[in-house]
Design an enzyme around this catalytic site. Structure first.
Site, PDB file in Angstrom:
ATOM      1  N   SER A  21       9.111   4.831  12.634  1.00 13.52           N
ATOM      2  CA  SER A  21       8.524   3.418  13.112  1.00 13.52           C
ATOM      3  C   SER A  21       9.685   2.544  13.118  1.00 13.52           C
ATOM      4  O   SER A  21      10.591   2.807  12.379  1.00 13.52           O
ATOM      5  CB  SER A  21       7.640   3.054  12.218  1.00 13.52           C
ATOM      6  OG  SER A  21       7.265   1.629  12.406  1.00 13.52           O
ATOM      7  N   TYR A  29       5.257   0.929   3.126  1.00 16.82           N
ATOM      8  CA  TYR A  29       5.110   1.609   4.470  1.00 16.82           C
ATOM      9  C   TYR A  29       6.506   1.891   5.050  1.00 16.82           C
ATOM     10  O   TYR A  29       6.955   2.691   5.396  1.00 16.82           O
ATOM     11  CB  TYR A  29       4.462   0.860   5.551  1.00 16.82           C
ATOM     12  CG  TYR A  29       4.232   1.303   6.791  1.00 16.82           C
ATOM     13  CD1 TYR A  29       3.463   2.584   7.231  1.00 16.82           C
ATOM     14  CD2 TYR A  29       4.751   0.816   7.842  1.00 16.82           C
ATOM     15  CE1 TYR A  29       3.148   2.896   8.292  1.00 16.82           C
ATOM     16  CE2 TYR A  29       4.595   1.246   9.248  1.00 16.82           C
ATOM     17  CZ  TYR A  29       3.934   2.224   9.436  1.00 16.82           C
ATOM     18  OH  TYR A  29       3.905   2.808  10.636  1.00 16.82           O
TER      19      TYR A  29
HETATM   20  N1  LIG Z   1       0.331   2.021  15.726  1.00 14.14           N
HETATM   21  C1  LIG Z   1       1.437   1.512  15.850  1.00 14.14           C
HETATM   22  O1  LIG Z   1       1.847   0.317  16.130  1.00 14.14           O
HETATM   23  C2  LIG Z   1       2.493   2.368  15.090  1.00 14.14           C
HETATM   24  C3  LIG Z   1       3.813   1.998  15.212  1.00 14.14           C
HETATM   25  C4  LIG Z   1       4.710   2.910  14.578  1.00 14.14           C
HETATM   26  C5  LIG Z   1       4.339   3.936  13.728  1.00 14.14           C
HETATM   27  N2  LIG Z   1       2.968   4.368  13.806  1.00 14.14           N
HETATM   28  C6  LIG Z   1       2.690   5.496  13.264  1.00 14.14           C
HETATM   29  O2  LIG Z   1       1.855   6.470  14.289  1.00 14.14           O
HETATM   30  C7  LIG Z   1       1.156   7.517  13.424  1.00 14.14           C
HETATM   31  C8  LIG Z   1      -0.117   7.316  14.205  1.00 14.14           C
HETATM   32  O3  LIG Z   1      -0.688   6.100  13.870  1.00 14.14           O
HETATM   33  P1  LIG Z   1      -1.892   5.348  14.770  1.00 14.14           P
HETATM   34  O4  LIG Z   1      -1.729   3.858  15.005  1.00 14.14           O
HETATM   35  O5  LIG Z   1      -2.078   6.113  15.888  1.00 14.14           O
HETATM   36  O6  LIG Z   1      -3.009   5.324  13.748  1.00 14.14           O
HETATM   37  P2  LIG Z   1      -4.561   6.078  13.800  1.00 14.14           P
HETATM   38  O7  LIG Z   1      -5.308   5.601  12.330  1.00 14.14           O
HETATM   39  O8  LIG Z   1      -5.302   5.591  14.949  1.00 14.14           O
HETATM   40  O9  LIG Z   1      -4.318   7.501  13.495  1.00 14.14           O
HETATM   41  C9  LIG Z   1      -3.694   8.172  12.457  1.00 14.14           C
HETATM   42  C10 LIG Z   1      -4.034   9.804  12.505  1.00 14.14           C
HETATM   43  O10 LIG Z   1      -3.469  10.147  11.190  1.00 14.14           O
HETATM   44  C11 LIG Z   1      -4.524  10.820  10.684  1.00 14.14           C
HETATM   45  N3  LIG Z   1      -4.328  10.767   9.044  1.00 14.14           N
HETATM   46  C12 LIG Z   1      -4.263   9.805   8.388  1.00 14.14           C
HETATM   47  N4  LIG Z   1      -4.105  10.098   6.921  1.00 14.14           N
HETATM   48  C13 LIG Z   1      -4.090  11.237   7.021  1.00 14.14           C
HETATM   49  C14 LIG Z   1      -4.249  12.297   5.795  1.00 14.14           C
HETATM   50  N5  LIG Z   1      -4.123  11.743   4.597  1.00 14.14           N
HETATM   51  N6  LIG Z   1      -4.209  13.551   6.179  1.00 14.14           N
HETATM   52  C15 LIG Z   1      -4.449  13.886   7.414  1.00 14.14           C
HETATM   53  N7  LIG Z   1      -4.347  13.146   8.521  1.00 14.14           N
HETATM   54  C16 LIG Z   1      -4.367  11.947   8.231  1.00 14.14           C
HETATM   55  C17 LIG Z   1      -5.815  10.335  10.982  1.00 14.14           C
HETATM   56  O11 LIG Z   1      -6.863  11.470  10.976  1.00 14.14           O
HETATM   57  C18 LIG Z   1      -5.569  10.241  12.591  1.00 14.14           C
HETATM   58  O12 LIG Z   1      -5.736  11.459  13.287  1.00 14.14           O
HETATM   59  C19 LIG Z   1       1.297   7.257  12.135  1.00 14.14           C
HETATM   60  O13 LIG Z   1       2.013   7.848  11.446  1.00 14.14           O
HETATM   61  C20 LIG Z   1       1.893   5.619  12.172  1.00 14.14           C
HETATM   62  O14 LIG Z   1       2.411   4.994  11.106  1.00 14.14           O
HETATM   63  C21 LIG Z   1       2.096   3.731  14.537  1.00 14.14           C
END
Ligand SMILES: NC(=O)c1ccc[n+]([C@@H]2O[C@H](COP(=O)([O-])OP(=O)(O)OC[C@H]3O[C@@H](n4cnc5c(N)ncnc54)[C@H](O)[C@@H]3O)[C@@H](O)[C@H]2O)c1
Length: 254
Positions: free
Chosen positions: A142, A155
């Site tokens: 991120s 985080y």
């Molecule tokens: N949304 C953003 O702005 C953003 C920005 C930078 C990085 N990210 C990263 O992108 C990734 C996805 O985030 P998102 O926003 O799509 O979130 P989201 O909550 O929509 O999806 C998260 C995914 O991770 C899985 N997950 C969570 N905890 C888990 C566990 N303990 N075991 C197995 N699977 C698990 C969930 O089942 C889901 O499929 C994350 O790593 C997040 O940190 C998101």
């Protein structure tokens, strides 16, 4: 993109948000997908939505748990007959001031975001080395791993750790023709972010986009999915050990 047709792709955290968009993109590119996710109902619902786009299977398992990761890998290999690429996407986030973080909360964040990332990356790397095929691993970091946003110390630290995990893996695994890169998105509209932003007031997202992001908008999951696909494709064949920022310019603005 070149070289994705027929590729066997594992997407950890593929049942929601960025991960689901990534599964859809790989299927549209002609790849075969096995996805993971924490919640069995969420995983089943994602598979139902994705079936329309191509061949997809799934495992519900906790990536912070060694046995869960073993099960994920075993079922992915059974379904796909091997692995060519990993989108190591599972992660969680919540807001919490530095002074309030308990050791238990710190451990809970690290267990999913850093230990989980490591467990999945190592398990897939072992498969790729045993296959002797080379391959691509993309770890989800991120821009919070590169600059310190307030109220996200745990985080931020987990995402910074992923950058060094990625670089060191690339150094060690290059000899096996395994490329390892990281993705650093900014604010992407996903269920995770919707949940966090709901607690910050109605105008929060519009003000955030206007004040912090040069493109004046937040990002869409598809825009991150495209970068996952690029890094796994033959078009990225000489790219390893680095990160790609997908943030509308946020990190570069003062
Ligand atoms: N949304 C953003 O702005 C953003 C920005 C930078 C990085 N990210 C990263 O992108 C990734 C996805 O985030 P998102 O926003 O799509 O979130 P989201 O909550 O929509 O999806 C998260 C995914 O991770 C899985 N997950 C969570 N905890 C888990 C566990 N303990 N075991 C197995 N699977 C698990 C969930 O089942 C889901 O499929 C994350 O790593 C997040 O940190 C998101």
């Amino acid at each position: 993109m070149r070289g994705l047709r027929g590729k066997r792709v594992l997407i950890a955290g593929g049942s929601s948000g960025i991960g689901e968009a990534t599964a859809r993109r790989f299927l549209e590119e002609g790849a075969r997908v096995h996805l993971g996710g924490l919640n069995p109902d969420e995983v089943a619902a994602a598979v139902d939505r994705l079936r329309h786009y191509g061949e997809v299977s799934a495992t519900a398992a906790d990536v912070s748990d060694e046995a869960g990761v073993q099960r994920l890998l075993q079922q992915a290999q059974e379904a796909l007959g091997g692995i060519d690429a990993l989108a190591n996407n599972a992660g969680t986030a919540w807001r919490e001031g530095f002074l309030d973080i308990t050791p238990a909360h710190w451990d809970a964040m690290m267990a999913v975001n850093l230990r989980g990332m490591f467990l999945v990356a190592q398990a897939v790397a072992r498969v790729l080395v045993a296959q002797g095929t080379g391959g691509s691993i993309v770890n989800m970091s991120s821009i919070n791993g590169m600059a310190g946003e307030a109220e996200y110390t745990h985080y931020n630290a987990s995402k910074a750790g992923i950058l060094m995990l990625t670089r060191t893996m690339a150094v060690e695994l290059g000899v096996h023709r395994i490329r390892v890169n990281a993705l650093c998105p900014g604010y992407i509209e996903t269920p995770l972010n919707a949940q966090i932003s709901a607690s910050l007031g109605e105008d929060f997202v519009a003000a955030y986009a206007r004040d912090k992001i040069p493109l004046r908008r937040t990002g869409q999951p598809d825009e991150v999915a495209a970068t996952y696909a690029f890094l796994a494709s033959d078009d990225a064949s000489f790219i390893t050990g680095t990160e790609i920022v997908v943030d509308g310019g946020q990190l570069t603005a003062m």
